[in-house]
Design a protein around this motif. Sequence first.
Motif, mmCIF file in Angstrom:
data_model
loop_
_atom_site.group_PDB
_atom_site.id
_atom_site.type_symbol
_atom_site.label_atom_id
_atom_site.label_comp_id
_atom_site.label_asym_id
_atom_site.label_seq_id
_atom_site.Cartn_x
_atom_site.Cartn_y
_atom_site.Cartn_z
ATOM 1 N N VAL A 1 5.484 -0.625 2.364
ATOM 2 C CA VAL A 1 4.468 -0.671 3.415
ATOM 3 C C VAL A 1 3.419 -1.689 2.998
ATOM 4 O O VAL A 1 2.954 -1.682 1.858
ATOM 5 C CB VAL A 1 3.821 0.714 3.634
ATOM 6 N N ASP A 2 3.071 -2.559 3.910
ATOM 7 C CA ASP A 2 2.069 -3.588 3.633
ATOM 8 C C ASP A 2 0.943 -3.495 4.649
ATOM 9 O O ASP A 2 1.141 -3.084 5.797
ATOM 10 C CB ASP A 2 2.688 -4.985 3.707
ATOM 11 N N VAL A 3 -0.232 -3.863 4.205
ATOM 12 C CA VAL A 3 -1.384 -3.963 5.099
ATOM 13 C C VAL A 3 -1.860 -5.406 5.104
ATOM 14 O O VAL A 3 -1.894 -6.060 4.063
ATOM 15 C CB VAL A 3 -2.526 -3.012 4.676
ATOM 16 N N THR B 1 0.825 -1.199 0.000
ATOM 17 C CA THR B 1 0.000 0.000 0.000
ATOM 18 C C THR B 1 0.862 1.253 0.000
ATOM 19 O O THR B 1 2.097 1.177 -0.024
ATOM 20 C CB THR B 1 -0.955 -0.004 1.218
ATOM 21 N N SER C 1 -6.347 2.143 9.882
ATOM 22 C CA SER C 1 -6.896 0.854 10.294
ATOM 23 C C SER C 1 -8.414 0.892 10.351
ATOM 24 O O SER C 1 -9.098 -0.050 9.912
ATOM 25 C CB SER C 1 -6.334 0.441 11.655
ATOM 26 N N THR D 1 -3.430 -4.837 10.298
ATOM 27 C CA THR D 1 -2.034 -4.610 10.688
ATOM 28 C C THR D 1 -1.298 -3.904 9.571
ATOM 29 O O THR D 1 -1.392 -4.301 8.405
ATOM 30 C CB THR D 1 -1.331 -5.953 10.987
ATOM 31 N N ARG D 2 -0.566 -2.857 9.934
ATOM 32 C CA ARG D 2 0.267 -2.145 8.968
ATOM 33 C C ARG D 2 1.726 -2.374 9.329
ATOM 34 O O ARG D 2 2.113 -2.280 10.485
ATOM 35 C CB ARG D 2 -0.033 -0.647 8.998
ATOM 36 N N THR D 3 2.555 -2.671 8.317
ATOM 37 C CA THR D 3 3.978 -2.890 8.557
ATOM 38 C C THR D 3 4.794 -2.078 7.564
ATOM 39 O O THR D 3 4.465 -2.011 6.381
ATOM 40 C CB THR D 3 4.355 -4.373 8.427
ATOM 41 N N VAL E 1 1.000 4.444 6.361
ATOM 42 C CA VAL E 1 1.450 3.814 7.596
ATOM 43 C C VAL E 1 1.443 4.796 8.761
ATOM 44 O O VAL E 1 1.370 4.410 9.921
ATOM 45 C CB VAL E 1 2.848 3.190 7.408
#
Length: 207
Positions: free
Chosen positions: A156-158, A102, A113, A139-141, A107
């Motif tokens: 960035v991943d969701v 994403t 969220s 969850t966002r990383t 983030v």
Amino acid sequence: MEPRNLAGAGEPSRDVADVPAAFRAALESLAAVRARPEIELEHIPAPQRLAPFAHAIGANIADPEDPDDDIASARFIVLFDPEGHEAWHGTMRCVGYLSAATDEQLVDDAMFSEVAWSWLTDALGESGAGHHTVGGTVTRTASTRFGELAGPEHSVDVEMRASWTAEDTDLGRHFQAWLEVLGNAAGLPPPGVRLLGPSDRVGSETL
């Protein structure tokens, strides 16, 4: 590219006589689903220990710039217990998982969220998928690559995990809702809308 569907998804792997009519109806409803062209569907192994009957579908969205790489993936699992399940408050449970690359700026968005979760609740409501006992996580990383590791320097991943109890066997509505969430997470435009690329804009100012 033609929309993908799951023709044959209504064919249980075990003897048909052993499969409850409600579960067969649910699979037939899933088999009628046609995904938007960007999403490829496939049958995947279903968990065997969570319920007497289970079915699972995988969904992937390829990177337009690198078709061998996916920008988003998801799983949709149907669990069915004819005797009912106390925690489900019903007999049919839908379980979804997705992961998508994403926008890096998201983030840091404290509301992201909540917005991502609303994709699911809104999609279920708008599709007319009767449901209750819904829950899950978003969850966002953020990752930074160093050295020789291939890939973008920053990403960035969701991830979203969700489950809910279906109130009928029309699971096509539930699956379509989950595919809509996947499209939102991957940043796809609304169905039927194509984002303009540089070549599309040539001469666009000429009336």
